[in-house]
Design an enzyme around this catalytic site. Structure first.
Site, PDB file in Angstrom:
ATOM      1  CG  ASN A  95      -9.558  62.963 -14.804  1.00  0.00           C
ATOM      2  OD1 ASN A  95      -8.745  63.655 -14.501  1.00  0.00           O
ATOM      3  ND2 ASN A  95     -10.719  62.995 -15.702  1.00  0.00           N
ATOM      4  CG  HIS A  96      -4.764  64.211 -14.518  1.00  0.00           C
ATOM      5  ND1 HIS A  96      -4.021  65.017 -13.780  1.00  0.00           N
ATOM      6  CD2 HIS A  96      -5.457  64.704 -15.504  1.00  0.00           C
ATOM      7  CE1 HIS A  96      -4.926  66.287 -14.037  1.00  0.00           C
ATOM      8  NE2 HIS A  96      -5.585  66.009 -15.225  1.00  0.00           N
ATOM      9  CG  HIS A 153     -13.019  64.682 -22.041  1.00  0.00           C
ATOM     10  ND1 HIS A 153     -14.322  64.456 -21.515  1.00  0.00           N
ATOM     11  CD2 HIS A 153     -12.333  64.810 -20.803  1.00  0.00           C
ATOM     12  CE1 HIS A 153     -14.254  64.471 -20.304  1.00  0.00           C
ATOM     13  NE2 HIS A 153     -12.903  64.762 -19.796  1.00  0.00           N
ATOM     14  CB  CYS A 179      -6.832  68.928 -18.633  1.00  0.00           C
ATOM     15  SG  CYS A 179      -6.574  67.202 -18.150  1.00  0.00           S
TER      16      CYS A 179
END
Length: 368
Positions: free
Chosen positions: A130-131, A286, A71
């Site tokens: 959360n993409h 991130h 990811c």
């Protein structure tokens, strides 16, 4: 058995939940773990803190990487000048992206060095949680000379894609857990080599998936794009005669990094600095990091906001998310302050600020 050293990079102004710190200490007691770094976006995960890096001389722990192997965040500069971009038209055009991708799966997989049938049906899909994919513009250039030298241009729109290896990474972790539970793999043993080979395939698959998602978005919008960066924040890699696990931690040794806030906040483009990078295990935050769990976000926000309220942000950007639970779970209020996260990284000497980006459209899912 001595506990691994733990360093948390966060100022007193940052809120770090105790549950996340407790999870770091639990991980520090695992055999073979030598060093742990928590970053300013640190928050509690499902047994493992997110926003952290873990280093071992001899052991590989697949559960520290998690199920979404590979990811990451990728950024493209679109070919359309910002002055020609029309928000309403773009929002209307972003349809059909939940349908299977109609391209040549086998050819793209082969080009990426992957088996031609490897999870091809999922290629080009963003996924849940959360993409997202987000159209942005440059908002504020922090360092004009650095910005120009990196090939960035404020006159164009940009596309950021946050996605991973979808069901592939999940299947790899489940196979490992069935054999070893959360036990370690010894680096020079066959079981470890087999996991690492599958892990590396999942990372390549995730990079390809982000590229195909970008292709699909640019096709809908009638333009092309140039990839500026692609960084992976869930992985394990060889590092300094050992193994560096990143769980929600961006690499500081791969060039430019994007650090997004929530869908209603700025994204930062930063350049990692080598000066203090070893102290952070060559890792950066991130994103902003969760402040509330998904259930907390739903419970707190559903009483205060309608769906229509959450389809627009305080920055004037649009949100496309036709999943009632997800639009609450991923609301800006559920995340920590991205500006404080960046201040902490900057004050620690870990980054140079390049620019901020303002979201225009955040895309998560559309039913039809």
């Amino acid at each position: 058995m001595a506990e691994a050293t733990i360093r948390i990079i966060a100022s007193p102004e940052s809120w770090i939940e105790q549950a996340a710190v407790d999870q770091l200490h639990q991980t520090a007691r695992l055999p073979g773990i030598d060093k742990i770094v928590g970053l300013p976006d640190l928050h509690a995960g499902r047994g493992i803190a997110v926003g952290a890096a873990f280093w071992s001389r001899t052991h590989v722990y697949p559960h520290l990487v998690g199920s979404d192997i590979g990811c990451g965040m990728a950024l493209w500069r679109g070919s359309m000048p910002l002055r020609k971009f029309r928000l309403d038209a773009a929002e209307r055009k972003l349809r059909g992206l939940e349908d299977p991708w109609s391209g040549d799966h086998a050819a793209r997989l082969a080009d990426a060095g992957l088996p031609p049938m490897l999870m091809g049906e999922a290629l080009g899909s963003i996924g849940g949680g959360n993409h997202f994919a987000e159209i942005l513009r440059i908002d504020d250039v922090k360092d004009e000379a650095l910005f120009a030298s990196l090939g960035l241009d404020a006159g164009f729109i940009y596309l950021m894609v946050h996605s991973g290896s979808r069901g592939l990474g999940h299947a790899i972790l489940e196979r490992h857990l069935a054999r070893h539970n959360t036990g370690a793999l010894i680096a020079d043993k066959p079981d470890c080599g087999a996991y690492l080979a599958e892990h590396d395939d999942a990372v390549r698959w995730a990079i390809l998936n982000r590229a195909i998602i970008a292709d699909r978005f640019f096709d809908r919008l009638g333009m092309s794009g140039e990839r500026m960066l692609d960084i992976c924040h869930n992985s394990v890699t060889a590092h300094r005669c050992g193994w560096l696990h990143r769980k929600g931690a961006a690499p500081a040794d791969k060039g430019l990094v994007v650090v997004p806030g929530s869908r209603g906040e700025m994204t930062y483009i930063v350049r990692p600095r080598p000066d203090h990078a070893d102290a952070s295990l060559q890792s950066l935050a991130h994103g902003a990091g969760r402040k509330w769990s998904r259930s907390e976000a739903r419970d707190k926000l559903a009483r205060r906001f309608s769906i229509a309220d959450l389809e627009r942000t305080k920055l004037g950007s649009r949100v496309i998310c036709e999943d009632r639970d997800l639009i609450y779970e991923e609301a800006p209020q559920a995340y920590k302050d991205i500006h404080q996260v960046i201040r902490d990284l900057h004050q620690a000497g870990l980054i140079d600020l390049v620019a901020t980006m303002r979201p225009l459209i955040t895309y998560k899912t559309r039913r039809a």
